[in-house]
Design an enzyme around this catalytic site. Structure first.
Site, PDB file in Angstrom:
ATOM      1  CE  LYS A   1      47.182  40.938  33.003  1.00 18.86           C
ATOM      2  NZ  LYS A   1      46.535  40.181  34.071  1.00 18.86           N
TER       3      LYS A   1
ATOM      4  CD  GLU B   1      53.801  29.797  35.086  1.00 18.93           C
ATOM      5  OE1 GLU B   1      53.150  30.336  34.180  1.00 18.93           O
ATOM      6  OE2 GLU B   1      54.764  29.029  34.872  1.00 18.93           O
TER       7      GLU B   1
ATOM      8  CB  VAL C   1      50.477  34.159  31.033  1.00 19.62           C
ATOM      9  CG1 VAL C   1      49.701  33.618  29.837  1.00 19.62           C
ATOM     10  CG2 VAL C   1      51.233  35.413  30.655  1.00 19.62           C
TER      11      VAL C   1
ATOM     12  CB  ALA D   1      45.498  31.914  37.021  1.00 24.24           C
TER      13      ALA D   1
ATOM     14  N   GLY E   1      30.531  38.144  38.231  1.00 19.50           N
ATOM     15  CA  GLY E   1      31.902  38.490  38.633  1.00 19.50           C
ATOM     16  C   GLY E   1      32.951  37.917  37.690  1.00 19.50           C
TER      17      GLY E   1
ATOM     18  CD  GLU F   1      39.396  43.072  35.564  1.00 14.30           C
ATOM     19  OE1 GLU F   1      39.476  43.920  36.470  1.00 14.30           O
ATOM     20  OE2 GLU F   1      39.904  41.927  35.643  1.00 14.30           O
TER      21      GLU F   1
ATOM     22  CG  ASP G   1      44.103  41.484  31.042  1.00 13.80           C
ATOM     23  OD1 ASP G   1      44.928  42.063  31.770  1.00 13.80           O
ATOM     24  OD2 ASP G   1      43.673  40.328  31.256  1.00 13.80           O
TER      25      ASP G   1
ATOM     26  CE  LYS H   1      45.984  37.517  31.286  1.00 12.19           C
ATOM     27  NZ  LYS H   1      44.701  36.853  31.448  1.00 12.19           N
TER      28      LYS H   1
ATOM     29  N   GLY I   1      40.621  33.420  38.385  1.00 10.93           N
ATOM     30  CA  GLY I   1      40.017  33.179  39.704  1.00 10.93           C
ATOM     31  C   GLY I   1      41.071  33.271  40.772  1.00 10.93           C
TER      32      GLY I   1
END
Ligand code: ADP
Ligand code: ASP
Ligand code: MG
Length: 827
Positions: free
Chosen positions: A586, A613, A616, A618, A671, A674, A685, A689, A804
């Protein structure tokens, strides 16, 4: 009665007679030739003609080492003779050879003294190679005794008579035919072993048919003997759709017309000499091109009416070409300029390869061999001296270091769109076209391009005409979590993409923070991990990019799978140089506006694609949807949603009972956050986006324009992660209070981002109705809601897993395939 068995002529090129094994292979091929009357035309052993011509230049430079080079030639032939012949025969052969060497040394001695060899001397010396190879083969075939009938050696200098003219060697057919009749009995039934390449002039002086002339010898003998067919044996499976050394995917063309073959040969397909066709056309003799090293393959048939209906047969190139350009308003409507230009060049023996003139007649240009460029320019300047002085002609420019790329095929005339494909593929691979010529026959489209782009251009055009796959050279930066999955996904689809869509994705480099791995052709993706871990090469971004963007592959894509602002800084420069970029990073798109604008401009100036793409949502089609809406004329009122899988999870799970800090700790262990959960909780973050989407809407937003509500409690912004995790429970009560307040109003808490058409942008906790779309998403889903003029009452929603490695990599992969489609792959 005349003998009714027709002749067949087989020609073996230098590559087919390189050593003793090669001679055996040739003999075996000839054993299977059924025809009782066989003419075998042979070249010099591979490299011998070059070596002989080198002797001349050494002697001209008074370099005595020509003597040891003669000895080396002798050793080479002696080794073959001693391997193949009986000792007596070998001795006799070498005795003859030594006489030749003696003569040769004498001639070279004279050259050394005079410092310059006349044409006829060069021709005489160059011709020894064919004499040596055929005499040797003649003895071998005779001793072997595997062919029926006698084996006769034929010295072509005693048969072929040529007169050199402006178009090259002109065969004197009458004399040549009668010479052959004098040498070979009418009823001869056996094998002739004939020297290729050499011939005589009318006055008896030895000459040659020009470099690679043995093919021409083959077809001349084919015509003189009225052969039923001519077979040219070489080291490739036939005429290929492009030079295999430059386009490894080139395929064998099964059949070609004489004209097509001549055009391909003239424009650089070295596999056959262009003049070979003329004698065969006259007699309607079919020519086969076949592989000595794979005689089971059928090869290429060149004939008057070929079966293949492919509109384009092949693509070739001529290297080291210069353009001479004559320009001036004074030329418009003045007849005779072209005549004067080409007349002047002709007079000075400069061969013009290609001519192009715009219909305005404002400029005229022609391509000539580079070595002749300066001389040609001087001649042209001289010829137009007056016009130059008086200003009717402004300039005579010489543009060096160019190549000509020629697309050849009879069927192009009736198939529209071929030129379009050629030019668009050159465009998408960033190859600049300097001049264009299309013959009136439409059998050939030629373009003049920069020499260093030739291989790339050949590959791109070859692929665009579906003669080979579209090849993309890919460099992956950051083989970490997303990068690794990306490589797995590409590995699992590569064969299918190649077979079904003719798309060849080549991973040619991996770059991490410490080391990098570079591959010339393609990395073996089955074990990239161990190769990468073992790579001794330290990271060097500049070298990496230079390696991936090679001149011989048409397209370069860098996949930036890092989150690094340092890497993102390079995007404008990469885009400008024609590199395409795909990334989930990003940093570039959310950097300051000035940089963002530079990115956009760079994309234009480099005609490159930049797709992101996966920045934002994924793999979700968030940006593409926004783009589609705008491009089809819809007006966006607002875009809002939940853009963080982590924050979505935290508030989906938080029920006011389990302390919020416990949920954060648990999510971190799974997980979902972050390593430092503050990166998620701070909202930065999400704000990035939102900026990306806002700018996609056309808004000039800076990060500072976004109102961000951080969930990191005041005072905990700095300090270690451990300290943060330990102190977070102190704020559980406050979060709980917010939750209860919302609940009392029948609402839930969600971390929402929103940008509106008037430039309002905010991210933070919002209270939403229980029925709200954002209140009902699965654990780590992202959701984006587009309110537009068309979708006003019932906004368009894109929702699904938004984080993911698998889905992120899939998003990047989809962008990569989109670029492939933009570049011409049929997906
Ligand atoms: P020979 O020694 O048999 O005369 P050449 O070296 O003269 O062989 O010509 C064969 C070579 O021509 C091949 O090895 C190939 O590398 C090269 N070549 C260039 N263009 C083409 C093409 N379009 N089709 C086949 N071969 C080509
Ligand atoms: N030996 C010659 C050359 O190398 C002719 C040929 O091989 O065709 O040019
Ligand atoms: Mg050849």
């Amino acid at each position: 009665m005349a003998n009714i068995d027709p002749w067949v002529v087989h020609k073996f090129g230098g590559s087919s007679v390189a050593d003793a094994d090669c001679f055996r292979r040739v003999a075996t091929i000839l054993d299977s030739v059924q025809a009782p009357r066989l003419g075998v035309v042979q070249s010099a052993c591979r490299g011998v003609t070059d070596a002989l011509l080198r002797l001349v230049s050494l002697a001209e430079r008074q370099d005595e080492s020509y003597r040891s080079e003669i000895a080396a030639l002798r050793t080479r032939h002696a080794t073959i003779a001693e391997t193949l012949l009986t000792p007596d025969s070998a001795r006799l052969y070498l005795a003859g050879f030594d006489r030749d060497c003696h003569d040769l040394a004498g001639i070279l001695h004279t050259v050394k003294l005079t410092r310059q060899a006349a044409h006829n001397v060069v021709d005489l010396i160059a011709g020894y190679g064919e004499i040596w190879s055929t005499k040797l083969f003649h003895r071998f075939l005779e001793e072997r005794g595997s062919r029926r009938g006698p084996v006769q050696w034929v010295d072509a200098r005693r048969v072929i008579v040529v007169e050199w003219g402006p178009l090259g060697p002109g065969i004197q057919w009458g004399e040549s035919r009668s010479n052959l009749q004098d040498l070979v009995d009418r009823d001869f039934k056996g094998t002739l072993v004939i020297t290729g390449f050499i011939a005589s002039k009318r006055n008896g002086v030895q000459t040659t048919l020009g470099r690679n002339g043995s093919d021409f010898s083959g077809s001349i003998f084919g015509a003189l003997l009225d052969a039923a067919e001519i077979v040219i044996w070489t080291d490739v499976d036939g005429v290929l759709s492009a030079d295999p050394r430059r386009v490894p995917d080139a395929t064998v063309i099964d059949s070609l017309s004489y004209n097509e073959a001549m055009e391909l040969a003239y424009f650089g397909a070295k596999v056959i000499h262009p003049q070979t066709m003329a004698p065969a056309v006259g007699g309607g003799i079919p020519i086969w091109i076949r592989n000595t090293f794979a005689p089971e393959k059928i090869g290429t048939l060149i004939c008057a009416t070929p079966k293949s209906k492919l509109p384009v047969k092949g693509i070739t190139s001529i290297e080291r070409v210069a353009l001479i350009n004559l320009e001036g308003a004074g030329m418009i409507g003045v007849p005779g300029t072209a005549h004067r230009l080409f007349g002047a060049l002709r007079e000075e023996d400069i061969s013009v390869i290609l001519i192009s003139q715009g219909s305005s007649e404002h400029s005229i240009c022609c391509a000539i061999p580079q070595e002749q460029a300066e001389r040609a320019a001087a001649i042209v300047r001289h010829a137009f001296e007056r016009e130059l002085k008086e200003g009717q002609i402004q300039n005579v420019d010489v543009d060096p270091d160019l190549s000509i790329l020629a697309v050849v095929g009879d069927g192009m005339a009736g198939t529209p769109g071929i030129a379009g494909k050629v030019f668009s593929s050159l465009g998408t691979s960033n190859v600049n076209v300097r001049a264009i010529a299309q013959g009136a026959s439409e059998r050939n489209i030629s373009v003049v391009i920069e020499g260093r782009h030739a291989t790339r251009a050949l590959k791109a055009v070859h692929a665009s005409l579906y003669l080979s796959p579209h090849t993309i050279s890919i460099g992956l930066i950051g083989p970490g979590t997303v990068g690794r999955v990306m490589l797995e996904q590409i590995a699992s689809q590569r064969i299918r993409l190649r077979e079904e869509f003719k798309l060849d994705l080549r991973i040619r480099g991996l770059l991490g923070s410490k080391r990098m791995l570079l591959a010339d052709s393609d990395l073996d993706l089955r074990n990239w991990r161990s190769q990468y871990d073992d790579s001794p090469v330290p990271s060097d971004l500049k070298r990496f990019v230079e390696h991936v963007q090679t001149d011989y592959l048409p397209h370069t894509v860098l996949l930036d799978c890092t989150a690094s602002a340092e890497i993102a800084k390079h995007y404008p420069q990469w885009l400008e140089s024609g590199i395409h970029i795909v990334t989930p990073n990003k940093k570039a798109n959310s950097a300051d506006l000035a940089f963002y604008r530079r990115l956009r401009e760079a994309r234009h100036s480099g005609s490159s694609h930049y797709l992101y793409e996966a920045t934002v949502g994924a793999g979700l089609p968030v940006i593409q949807t926004l783009r589609d809406l705008r491009e089809t004329g819809d007006e966006i009122t607002s875009v809002e949603g939940i853009f963080s899988g982590t924050l979505a999870y935290l508030f989906n799970v938080y029920d006011g009972k389990t302390p919020f800090s416990d949920i954060v700790r648990d999510a971190r262990q799974r997980g979902y956050t972050e390593p430092d959960p503050r990166d998620d909780l701070s909202g930065t973050d999400v704000a990035r986006k939102l900026i990306i989407l806002g700018r996609e809407m056309g808004l000039g937003l800076e990060m500072s324009d976004v109102k961000v509500e951080s969930l990191v409690p005041a005072g905990l912004e700095t300090g270690s992660i451990d300290e943060f995790m330990t102190r977070l429970p102190q704020y559980d009560a406050a979060m709980r209070q917010r939750y209860e307040n919302a609940r009392a109003r029948g609402k839930v808490l969600r971390y929402v981002a929103k940008v509106t058409a008037d430039g309002q942008a905010s991210v933070g906790l919002a209270e939403l109705d229980l029925k709200h779309a954002f209140a009902n998403i699965a654990l780590t889903d992202n959701v984006v809601r587009y309110a537009t003029q068309r979708y006003s009452n019932n906004p368009l929603i894109v929702q699904g897993p938004g984080a993911g490695p698998e889905v992120t990599a899939a998003g990047v992969f989809a962008d990569l395939l989109r670029i492939a489609a933009y570049l011409g792959a049929r997906l």
